[in-house]
Design a protein around this motif. Structure first.
Motif, mmCIF file in Angstrom:
data_model
loop_
_atom_site.group_PDB
_atom_site.id
_atom_site.type_symbol
_atom_site.label_atom_id
_atom_site.label_comp_id
_atom_site.label_asym_id
_atom_site.label_seq_id
_atom_site.Cartn_x
_atom_site.Cartn_y
_atom_site.Cartn_z
ATOM 1 N N VAL A 1 0.858 -1.186 0.000
ATOM 2 C CA VAL A 1 0.000 0.000 0.000
ATOM 3 C C VAL A 1 0.893 1.235 0.000
ATOM 4 C CG1 VAL A 1 -1.778 1.295 1.243
ATOM 5 C CG2 VAL A 1 -1.784 -1.201 1.320
ATOM 6 N N ARG A 2 0.524 2.236 -0.790
ATOM 7 C CA ARG A 2 1.250 3.507 -0.783
ATOM 8 C C ARG A 2 0.716 4.371 0.355
ATOM 9 N NH1 ARG A 2 1.134 6.602 -6.225
ATOM 10 N NH2 ARG A 2 2.576 7.885 -5.022
ATOM 11 N N VAL A 3 1.645 4.802 1.220
ATOM 12 C CA VAL A 3 1.294 5.609 2.386
ATOM 13 C C VAL A 3 2.024 6.944 2.274
ATOM 14 C CG1 VAL A 3 1.365 5.744 4.910
ATOM 15 C CG2 VAL A 3 1.010 3.529 3.784
ATOM 16 N N PRO A 4 1.364 8.066 2.573
ATOM 17 C CA PRO A 4 2.074 9.350 2.538
ATOM 18 C C PRO A 4 3.303 9.323 3.434
ATOM 19 C CG PRO A 4 -0.283 9.716 2.724
ATOM 20 C CD PRO A 4 -0.070 8.235 2.893
ATOM 21 N N GLU A 5 4.412 9.860 2.925
ATOM 22 C CA GLU A 5 5.671 9.822 3.657
ATOM 23 C C GLU A 5 5.564 10.497 5.017
ATOM 24 O OE1 GLU A 5 9.179 8.547 4.580
ATOM 25 O OE2 GLU A 5 8.380 8.138 2.578
ATOM 26 N N ALA A 6 4.737 11.534 5.117
ATOM 27 C CA ALA A 6 4.614 12.274 6.375
ATOM 28 C C ALA A 6 3.731 11.575 7.405
ATOM 29 C CB ALA A 6 4.055 13.676 6.108
ATOM 30 N N ALA A 7 3.071 10.498 6.997
ATOM 31 C CA ALA A 7 2.133 9.819 7.901
ATOM 32 C C ALA A 7 2.851 8.838 8.811
ATOM 33 C CB ALA A 7 1.070 9.095 7.094
ATOM 34 N N LEU A 8 2.468 8.847 10.087
ATOM 35 C CA LEU A 8 2.932 7.813 11.010
ATOM 36 C C LEU A 8 2.096 6.551 10.898
ATOM 37 C CD1 LEU A 8 3.796 9.761 14.303
ATOM 38 C CD2 LEU A 8 5.370 8.437 12.876
ATOM 39 N N TRP A 9 0.897 6.660 10.360
ATOM 40 C CA TRP A 9 0.093 5.455 10.208
ATOM 41 C C TRP A 9 0.657 4.584 9.099
ATOM 42 C CZ3 TRP A 9 -2.439 10.200 8.742
ATOM 43 C CH2 TRP A 9 -2.640 10.370 7.367
ATOM 44 N N GLY A 10 0.102 3.372 8.987
ATOM 45 C CA GLY A 10 0.634 2.415 8.035
ATOM 46 C C GLY A 10 -0.406 1.915 7.058
ATOM 47 N N ALA A 11 -0.177 0.710 6.557
ATOM 48 C CA ALA A 11 -0.958 0.169 5.440
ATOM 49 C C ALA A 11 -2.433 0.000 5.783
ATOM 50 C CB ALA A 11 -0.361 -1.166 5.002
ATOM 51 N N GLN A 12 -2.742 -0.545 6.966
ATOM 52 C CA GLN A 12 -4.146 -0.812 7.286
ATOM 53 C C GLN A 12 -4.931 0.478 7.484
ATOM 54 O OE1 GLN A 12 -5.375 -4.109 9.683
ATOM 55 N NE2 GLN A 12 -3.335 -5.027 9.674
ATOM 56 N N THR A 13 -4.301 1.467 8.100
ATOM 57 C CA THR A 13 -4.974 2.757 8.246
ATOM 58 C C THR A 13 -5.204 3.395 6.882
ATOM 59 O OG1 THR A 13 -3.906 3.082 10.394
ATOM 60 C CG2 THR A 13 -4.860 5.018 9.343
ATOM 61 N N GLN A 14 -4.214 3.305 6.007
ATOM 62 C CA GLN A 14 -4.352 3.884 4.674
ATOM 63 C C GLN A 14 -5.495 3.224 3.918
ATOM 64 O OE1 GLN A 14 -2.743 6.543 3.677
ATOM 65 N NE2 GLN A 14 -3.802 6.593 1.693
ATOM 66 N N ARG A 15 -5.599 1.907 4.022
ATOM 67 C CA ARG A 15 -6.719 1.222 3.364
ATOM 68 C C ARG A 15 -8.052 1.736 3.915
ATOM 69 N NH1 ARG A 15 -5.098 -3.130 0.287
ATOM 70 N NH2 ARG A 15 -3.123 -4.125 0.870
ATOM 71 N N ALA A 16 -8.117 1.918 5.239
ATOM 72 C CA ALA A 16 -9.355 2.393 5.855
ATOM 73 C C ALA A 16 -9.695 3.802 5.392
ATOM 74 C CB ALA A 16 -9.230 2.345 7.378
ATOM 75 N N LYS A 17 -8.670 4.650 5.235
ATOM 76 C CA LYS A 17 -8.900 6.003 4.725
ATOM 77 C C LYS A 17 -9.533 5.963 3.339
ATOM 78 C CE LYS A 17 -5.838 9.219 4.634
ATOM 79 N NZ LYS A 17 -6.790 10.349 4.779
ATOM 80 N N GLU A 18 -9.125 5.018 2.549
ATOM 81 C CA GLU A 18 -9.607 4.941 1.175
ATOM 82 C C GLU A 18 -10.936 4.201 1.058
ATOM 83 O OE1 GLU A 18 -6.333 3.058 -0.773
ATOM 84 O OE2 GLU A 18 -4.958 4.753 -0.455
ATOM 85 N N ASN A 19 -11.213 3.315 1.999
ATOM 86 C CA ASN A 19 -12.376 2.426 1.865
ATOM 87 C C ASN A 19 -13.605 2.854 2.652
ATOM 88 O OD1 ASN A 19 -10.887 0.759 0.196
ATOM 89 N ND2 ASN A 19 -10.268 -0.627 1.844
ATOM 90 N N PHE A 20 -13.452 3.737 3.639
ATOM 91 C CA PHE A 20 -14.584 4.121 4.491
ATOM 92 C C PHE A 20 -14.872 5.615 4.365
ATOM 93 C CE2 PHE A 20 -12.829 0.377 6.732
ATOM 94 C CZ PHE A 20 -13.977 -0.405 6.798
ATOM 95 N N PRO A 21 -16.128 6.024 4.584
ATOM 96 C CA PRO A 21 -16.465 7.454 4.535
ATOM 97 C C PRO A 21 -15.907 8.202 5.740
ATOM 98 C CG PRO A 21 -18.365 6.177 5.244
ATOM 99 C CD PRO A 21 -17.301 5.178 4.866
#
Length: 460
Positions: free
Chosen positions: A13-33
């Motif tokens: 998963v591509r995660v913004p470089e400035a983010a401390l979160w990781g792959a699962q959070t990024q997926r949730a950002k993209e998949n949920f309202p």
């Protein structure tokens, strides 16, 4: 924007470089309202406290080494110090178990811990979000534990102080008005006399009842789900885990929490939070009663009851000069209706315990915490901008009592019901006061009338 690649069990998963979160959070950002319903800070705070407590307990039980524990604790302390608030982007609209919220915390702590160790974000070494930050835990027991901790803090820090402040303000008015007679009213019709102090004393008792109900509801929240892991069996927890983590949570949370007796119930049922939500609904109901009563008593000022005078906080009309409206009462009663709606959603959400897991957890805690914040904030404004400046029209109170027909009720023990009713009808037909009828027909003197009123009306 620069990105880095992180991996989870589904792949890269591509995660913004400035983010401390990781792959699962990024997926949730993209998949949920993410429109409204931000994860409450108290839940984030509770998750960080749980992760810190778990790291200490895991190190004690040889599940983590000293370096891993220290790094996790340091990262948790930074979260608790509000240094990483922008790293929790998820709303409550996610998995009903709160899995994405739990993993968001795991990933932030792991990535920050690895930075502190001199490593890079996404490296998962020396601290892995699942293997180390989430060690001996599952989202299914972590999130309900965070729900209880955050609700307890909200009650203790926010709601109970606000309730005590409201009660004290009402009590101050009860004392201030204790010697002022007024007409009582039932069915919105004139009834037996009472004092304005007695009326406000009733409001005091209503709020004291809410405080007692909230304190009882709070007691059920001290029992925690932590240690149940995935389905309540405690899978993948070392011996002594529950005792160790509860001991740490007591120290870190400042709450006398305990390990839940039945973890299966703790994961699938949220009865304690439903009980708390019901107590919040009770508070809302009492606010509606008190607010609507004050609004009627202050109606007018000339064509209504006009017994109370509300502070003039702002102009009441864009077209009618000099009009002042009961705006604070309207505000707090709208809040009360909103809280009732939140409770209705909590009630329905608490029925969604399917087999081993309730899957509406984020909604439940979001609504409970929102209700607490609304009630506490609006109560504070109500005290400052309404009750503190509330006065009464003593002459209007006296005039209403003087012309009230139902003051005749105090005469029934002496004259009997039928004779008292006859006097009241005569007074109404001839536009006289009860005192005037008694004196005109030489039934009682004014002095005898006053003595009976004091004897039979001014009780307690």
């Amino acid at each position: 924007m620069k990105y880095r690649d992180e991996n989870d069990s589904l792949g890269s998963v591509r995660v913004p470089e400035a983010a401390l979160w990781g792959a699962q959070t990024q997926r949730a950002k993209e998949n949920f309202p993410h429109h409204g319903g931000a994860m409450p800070w108290l839940v984030i705070e509770a998750l960080a406290v749980i992760k810190k407590a778990a790291a200490i307990a895991n190190e004690q039980l040889d599940q983590l080494d000293g370096q891993q524990k220290a790094l996790i604790v340091k990262a948790c302390d930074e979260v608790l110090a509000r240094e990483h608030d922008g790293q929790f982007p998820l709303s409550i609209w996610q998995s009903g178990s709160g899995t994405q919220g739990n993993m968001n915390m795991n990933e932030v702590i792991a990535n920050r811990a690895n930075e502190l160790a001199g490593g890079s974000r996404g490296s998962k070494s020396p601290v892995h979000p699942n293997d180390h930050v989430n060690c001996s835990q599952s989202s299914n027991d972590v999130f309900p534990t965070a729900m209880h901790l955050s609700a307890l803090w909200a009650v203790e820090r926010i709601l109970l102080p606000s309730l005590v402040n409201l009660r004290d303000a009402l009590q101050g008015k009860a004392v201030e008005f204790e010697g002022l007679w007024k007409v009582g009213r039932t069915h919105l019709m004139d009834a037996a006399p009472m004092t304005l102090g007695q009326e406000f004393g009733g409001y005091v008792a209503q709020i004291e009842g809410v405080i007692a109900q909230l304190e009882r509801a709070r007691d059920g929240l001290y029992s925690l789900a932590i240690g149940g892991t995935a389905v309540g069996t405690g899978l993948n927890t070392p011996e002594g885990w529950q005792e160790a983590v509860i001991g740490q949570l007591r120290q870190l949370s400042g709450l006398t929490v305990t390990s839940g007796d039945n973890k299966f119930a703790a994961l699938s049922s949220h009865g304690p939070l439903l009980t708390l939500s019901s107590a919040l609904r009770l508070f809302a109901s009492e606010l509606l009663v008190i607010g609507n009563n004050l609004r009627m008593l202050a109606s007018g000022p000339r064509a209504g009851l006009g017994e109370l005078q509300l502070p003039a906080n702002e102009p009441g009309s864009s077209i009618m000069p000099g009009k002042v409206n009961p705006t604070q009462i309207e505000s707090i009663t709208m809040v009360a209706v909103q809280v009732m709606g939140l409770d209705s959603a909590v009630n329905l959400a608490c029925t969604q315990g399917h087999l081993q897991l309730n899957v509406f957890k984020p909604l439940i805690i979001h609504n409970v915490l929102q209700a607490i914040e609304l009630l506490a904030a609006s109560s504070g404004h109500f005290v400052r901008h309404c009750l503190d400046g509330l006065t009464c029209h003593e002459q209007q109170l006296a005039n209403n009592v003087e012309y009230s027909l139902m003051i005749v009720t105090a005469l029934t023990p002496t004259l009997g019901y039928d004779k008292a009713a006859e006097i009241a009808k005569y007074a109404q037909a001839n536009n006289l006061t009860i005192r005037q009828v008694l004196e005109e027909q030489k039934i009682l003197s004014g002095e005898e009338f006053d003595r009976l009123i004091k004897q039979h009306v001014l009780v307690g």
